[in-house]
Design an enzyme around this catalytic site. Structure first.
Site, PDB file in Angstrom:
ATOM      1  N   ASP A 180       0.630   2.691   1.556  1.00 25.87           N
ATOM      2  CA  ASP A 180       0.157   2.091   2.806  1.00 25.87           C
ATOM      3  C   ASP A 180      -1.334   2.388   2.998  1.00 25.87           C
ATOM      4  O   ASP A 180      -1.875   3.341   2.434  1.00 25.87           O
ATOM      5  CB  ASP A 180       0.960   2.602   4.003  1.00 25.87           C
ATOM      6  CG  ASP A 180       0.774   4.094   4.252  1.00 25.87           C
ATOM      7  OD1 ASP A 180       0.851   4.874   3.279  1.00 25.87           O
ATOM      8  OD2 ASP A 180       0.559   4.489   5.415  1.00 25.87           O
ATOM      9  N   GLU A 216       2.109   7.346   4.993  1.00 29.72           N
ATOM     10  CA  GLU A 216       1.285   8.548   5.051  1.00 29.72           C
ATOM     11  C   GLU A 216       0.144   8.403   6.037  1.00 29.72           C
ATOM     12  O   GLU A 216      -0.221   9.369   6.732  1.00 29.72           O
ATOM     13  CB  GLU A 216       0.741   8.875   3.648  1.00 29.72           C
ATOM     14  CG  GLU A 216       0.067  10.242   3.533  1.00 29.72           C
ATOM     15  CD  GLU A 216      -1.396  10.261   3.958  1.00 29.72           C
ATOM     16  OE1 GLU A 216      -1.928  11.357   4.178  1.00 29.72           O
ATOM     17  OE2 GLU A 216      -2.005   9.173   4.069  1.00 29.72           O
TER      18      GLU A 216
END
Length: 387
Positions: free
Chosen positions: A69, A125
């Protein structure tokens, strides 16, 4: 490596977009499967798919960590397109941390024996790993080492300490009233919140390295109404657990200045610091391995957190910042230095080889450069490769 990096960067994966993340999981899995020869286990939590590869029948001892991400919304590629110009890669997420994923896949593809290695690539994250944090901690338990492929610090320095990250919310409750007819009957939550922002910011302790930053405030329900509710979001970074607890306790003990108002503090994400002791042994090993390749490694402490904080909190020796050399994380000038990718990946291969050799009962010795990779050429730092 550049072709695979282009594949990942041109698949936009903002943390908040579940549909984009689903596509990103498949693209990342395809790149990894092609290079590693086996598909990952897909672990879906809260609509987000995390990828895990386990290799060999040997006990899993080394954990490699990454995330796919990014902080960039869909459409950023239109404004900051993928490019390779003058030896520099640009594109959203190239540095943080899709180049690190490419390094993991290519390093393991060059490793003759992967038994004992686990790779975990998560999908959240950048927002504090809310659905993968427990998975990261579980995967780290009992490991001899956790290697985090977050990008390197300035010049490629490894991250041997990270501050802990805490996110808090302070809610202010007041009473609504008509702002024109009878504002005196109201209790203005926004005014009280503005007072509390100054109190909250004063909790920082620069001498201890603790930052307390009010980041967002919201209040009110209509333009002609005294606000009955306000919220203040706070980001806290601290080098020790004691400092995290000091700030959390102080927030819980805030007292209202406006008669009739009330306050409620809550904690969302709270990740403990990665302290130097957790990385010291692995950093010494990495420096010896790098020296065998003619590379001088540096280690620095940084303010940003990562999943490495979680692995260290699980009691696992952790070394962070092993990823790409470049800069501009979360900024428009995000970039990766192309010439550093092969040597940086060769360093990862050599470090993994040394760790696995020691774990299988061998003795530490000189580690040769891994086949298929060539160390980067001289940099600007006294003729040495820029690390």
């Amino acid at each position: 490596m550049l072709a695979d990096l282009e594949t990942l960067v041109t698949c936009e994966t903002p943390s908040a977009d579940l549909a984009a993340l689903a596509t990103g999981a498949e693209v990342t899995a395809e790149v990894g499967t092609r290079l590693l020869g086996v598909p990952p286990e897909r672990i879906t939590v809260g609509g987000r798919t995390h990828l895990r590869w386990d290799f060999g029948d040997a006990p899993a001892r080394v954990l490699l960590l990454g995330h796919y991400d990014t902080v960039w919304p869909i459409g950023t590629l239109d404004r900051i397109p993928w490019s390779v110009t003058g030896g520099v890669v640009r594109g959203p997420g190239c540095f943080d941390m899709k180049a690190g994923l490419v390094m993991i896949f290519h390093a393991l593809a060059a490793l003759p024996d992967r038994a004992g290695i686990t790779v975990l690539v998560n999908a959240d994250e950048e927002i504090g790993s809310p659905t993968s944090g427990a998975l990261v901690e579980e995967s780290a338990l009992g490991r001899t080492a956790a290697l985090v492929l977050e990008p390197g610090a300035d010049g490629g320095a490894l991250k041997i300490a990270r501050k802990g990250v805490s996110r808090h919310t302070v809610e202010v409750h007041g009473r609504a009233a008509h702002a024109g007819l009878e504002p005196e009957r109201g209790i203005n939550a926004l005014v009280e919140a503005a007072h509390q922002v100054r109190v909250i910011a004063a909790l920082a302790d620069p001498g201890a390295g603790t930052t307390v930053t009010p980041t967002m405030m919201s209040a009110g329900s209509a333009g002609n109404t005294v606000p009955a509710l306000a919220r203040v979001e706070i980001d806290v970074r601290a080098a020790t657990v004691a400092e995290q607890l000091r700030v959390e306790t102080a927030l819980a003990g805030l007292r209202p200045d406006t008669p009739g108002a009330s306050l409620r503090a809550s904690t969302g994400v709270s990740i403990p610091p990665l302290e130097r002791a957790a990385s010291a042994g692995l950093f010494d090993l990495a420096r010896r391995v790098a020296a065998d390749q003619g590379i001088e490694l540096r280690g620095v402490a940084v303010g940003g957190g990562s999943d490495g904080n979680r692995t260290a909190a699980a009691g696992t020796p952790t070394l962070d910042g092993l990823g790409a050399v470049g800069g501009g994380a979360h900024a428009d000038d995000e970039h990766v230095v192309v010439a550093e990718l092969p040597g940086r990946t060769a360093l990862l291969v050599a470090l993994l080889s040394e760790l696995l050799h020691e774990l299988r009962g061998g003795t530490s010795g000189t580690t040769k450069s891994a086949p298929g990779f060539v160390s980067a050429g001289p940099g600007e730092d006294g003729g040495r490769p820029a690390r």
